[in-house]
Every structure is written in structure tokens, then in C-alpha cells.
Write an enzyme that holds these catalytic residues in place. Structure first.
Site, PDB file in Angstrom:
ATOM      1  N   GLU A  95      75.306  -3.702  -0.971  1.00 48.80           N
ATOM      2  CA  GLU A  95      76.424  -3.865  -0.041  1.00 48.80           C
ATOM      3  C   GLU A  95      77.361  -2.657  -0.066  1.00 48.80           C
ATOM      4  OE1 GLU A  95      76.408  -6.100   2.162  1.00 48.80           O
ATOM      5  OE2 GLU A  95      74.705  -7.170   1.304  1.00 48.80           O
ATOM      6  N   HIS A 117      76.141   0.147   2.115  1.00 49.54           N
ATOM      7  CA  HIS A 117      76.463  -0.012   3.541  1.00 49.54           C
ATOM      8  C   HIS A 117      77.832   0.588   3.843  1.00 49.54           C
ATOM      9  CE1 HIS A 117      73.058  -2.306   4.815  1.00 49.54           C
ATOM     10  NE2 HIS A 117      73.337  -3.393   4.124  1.00 49.54           N
TER      11      HIS A 117
END
Length: 304
Positions: free
Chosen positions: A141, A144
């Protein structure tokens, strides 16, 4: 600030091409609406308001929709500790940490840039994963955020949101608008057709980018942590456990599939892969297996 997540030129190129094509589509779409509705002020105001709301408040919208809340270190010290460590390893700002009270095991990142980002995990994920597996998911995550593809997906989704809203507006205008002359009905029909076509094209472009960015995030997370096998274990565990969650509970989360670590619903084989937000589990595990071999990672106990 440049993070230590390995840059991905192919991801950068794909994001640039996607935004360029969507930009052309957007200009044509707005021009068509102005020509059809004969009110450029109304079109520009609506477009600007929706874009501004989606870009500036995307993190709050996502957290609200998924029942997430920002949590402090005192409440989740271990979770904050992992995020602190990964942010330091990646040399990037620490994102806001949030938790969603959902049984579905998953995680997502949102925000318009690395300085205004949120990483959210569900309580279902925290209960299921081992520390090394959770580290892999959070590294995925954070990548990203570092690659800025969260912001790109948010901006790219804007055109589809606008087109979808216009299709619904035109449909209900015809349904409940009372008597209309033939010219008005024809304009509404053309607006619906143009909006539907724009929605379909933007949908396919965004899905193609979304599938690649997931592979890029897996790769970046595996290289940062040096433990691709832990990320592979998390993928396998989460995908299997999601399949056991009641369908009615997953439908709430389906709208945010593109932002999740793994999708709430998997895609069908064949043509279904073109509509998928994520590559297949097999593709992701194959890539992580190759990275594990390249890094010379020791096999997990019992798997030698």
C-alpha cells in the site's frame, strides 16, 4: 521527495499514457456536452465541482464509505510501528493510519499525494495475518502512495464518475420529467449515448492501468522488505478468506475494488480479465516467486 521504493518506468509510462488518452476523451466529452446542452457555464461548473470534491476529499470519501477511522498510536501501537518502520525504510512521509471495522480482510491507500495520504486496514486483516505478512501488505500500500498511482487512479476515475452521473441524470429526466418535445428527447438520448460511450472507454483504460499498478506494487513491496514469500502468503490467505465472506457484505466494498489489496470479488476467466481491477492470484504469485528466486530468499519451513 523521492522515496526508496524502486522506481517503475513502465508504470510511469502507463500512467502518463492513460492520463493523456483520458485527457483527450475528457476534452471531447466536455465539448460534446457544451454543444448538446448549449450551456458551457453549467457544464464547466458541474465538472469543476465534481473533480474538486473527488480530488481533494478522496481520502475522506473512501474512509467514510468503508467505515474507516483514523487511529492513534496508543490504540494500535503495533500497526503504527510497522508503518513507521516501512516509511523510514522507504524514506517517505508517514501516511495517516486508519482502521475499518470490517470482517473482510483487506487494506487500501488513498490520498492526493505522499504528504496527504491515508493507509487503512480492516480489523479482519489484522486478526488473520502474521507480522511479516502484514508488513508485506502495508509495504504494498505504501508503494502505491510513493509511486503516486493512487492520485492518478483518483483523477482518472473522475471522467467515469462524471459520465456515469450524466447517464443517470438523463435517464431519470426522461423517466420522470413529464412531457417533452421531440428535440429535447433527442438531445437527452444523444447525451446518454455519448456519456455511456465515454464511461465504457474510461472504464477499460482505468482497469488496464489498475491491473498493472497492482503488479508494480507487489514488486516494489517485495524488494523493499526482501520477503516476497511473506507477501505471497498474505495474498493467498486474504484471497481464500474473502471467498468465505457473505456476498452481501462484499457488495458494499465492491465499488472500491480498484483501491484494495485484493478485490472483494474476483474476475471471471476469459473476457472477464479485461474488466478486472487486479491481475489474477496466479499472476501475482508467479511474479513473487520469480523475485524470491532472484533475491535468493530462503524457503519457508516445510516448503524446502
Amino acid at each position: 521527495m523521492q522515496s526508496r521504493f524502486r522506481s517503475d518506468r513502465r508504470l510511469t509510462v502507463r500512467m502518463g499514457v492513460t492520463l493523456f488518452l483520458l485527457g483527450l476523451l475528457y476534452v471531447g466529452f466536455v465539448a460534446a456536452l457544451i454543444a448538446l446542452l448549449k450551456s458551457w457555464v453549467l457544464v464547466v461548473v458541474i465538472v469543476a465541482l465534481v473533480f474538486g470534491a473527488q480530488y481533494w476529499f478522496s481520502d475522506r470519501i473512501a474512509l467514510f464509505a468503508m467505515r474507516g477511522r483514523v487511529v492513534e498510536r496508543e490504540e494500535y501501537p503495533e500497526l503504527h510501528g510497522v508503518v513507521d518502520r516501512l516509511a523510514a525504510m522507504a524514506d517517505m512521509p508517514k501516511p495517516v493510519v486508519a482502521v475499518s471495522e470490517m470482517e473482510m480482510p483487506n487494506a487500501f491507500a488513498t490520498g492526493r499525494n505522499p504528504d496527504n495520504a491515508v493507509v487503512c486496514v480492516t480489523t479482519g486483516l489484522l486478526r488473520r495475518l502474521e507480522p511479516a505478512e502484514l508488513e508485506g501488505v502495508l509495504a504494498h500500500e505504501l508503494s502505491h502512495v510513493a509511486h503516486k498511482d493512487v492520485a492518478v487512479i483518483t483523477v482518472a476515475s473522475f471522467l467515469g464518475v462524471i459520465a456515469g452521473l450524466i447517464v443517470r441524470f438523463a435517464f431519470y429526466s426522461q423517466l420522470f420529467g413529464g412531457r417533452r418535445d421531440q428535440n429535447t428527447l433527442a438531445v437527452l438520448a444523444v447525451v446518454m449515448g455519448v456519456s455511456a460511450a465515454v464511461y465504457a472507454l474510461s472504464f477499460l483504460l482505468i482497469r488496464a492501468l489498475s491491473r498493472y499498478r497492482e503488479l508494480a506494487a507487489d514488486r516494489a513491496a517485495a524488494l523493499l522488505t526482501g520477503r516476497p514469500s511473506a507477501l505471497a502468503a498474505a495474498l493467498t490467505k486474504v484471497t481464500g478468506d474473502i471467498a468465505r465472506i457473505p456476498t452481501k457484505d462484499l457488495r458494499t466494498a465492491q465499488a472500491f475494488n480498484a483501491f484494495y489489496f485484493t478485490p472483494a470479488f474476483g474476475s471471471d476467466p476469459g473476457l472477464g480479465r479485461f474488466f478486472a481491477t487486479h491481475p489474477s492470484l496466479e499472476q501475482r504469485l508467479d511474479q513473487l516467486g520469480r523475485i524470491s528466486t532472484e533475491l535468493g530468499e530462503a524457503p519457508a519451513p516445510g516448503k524446502a
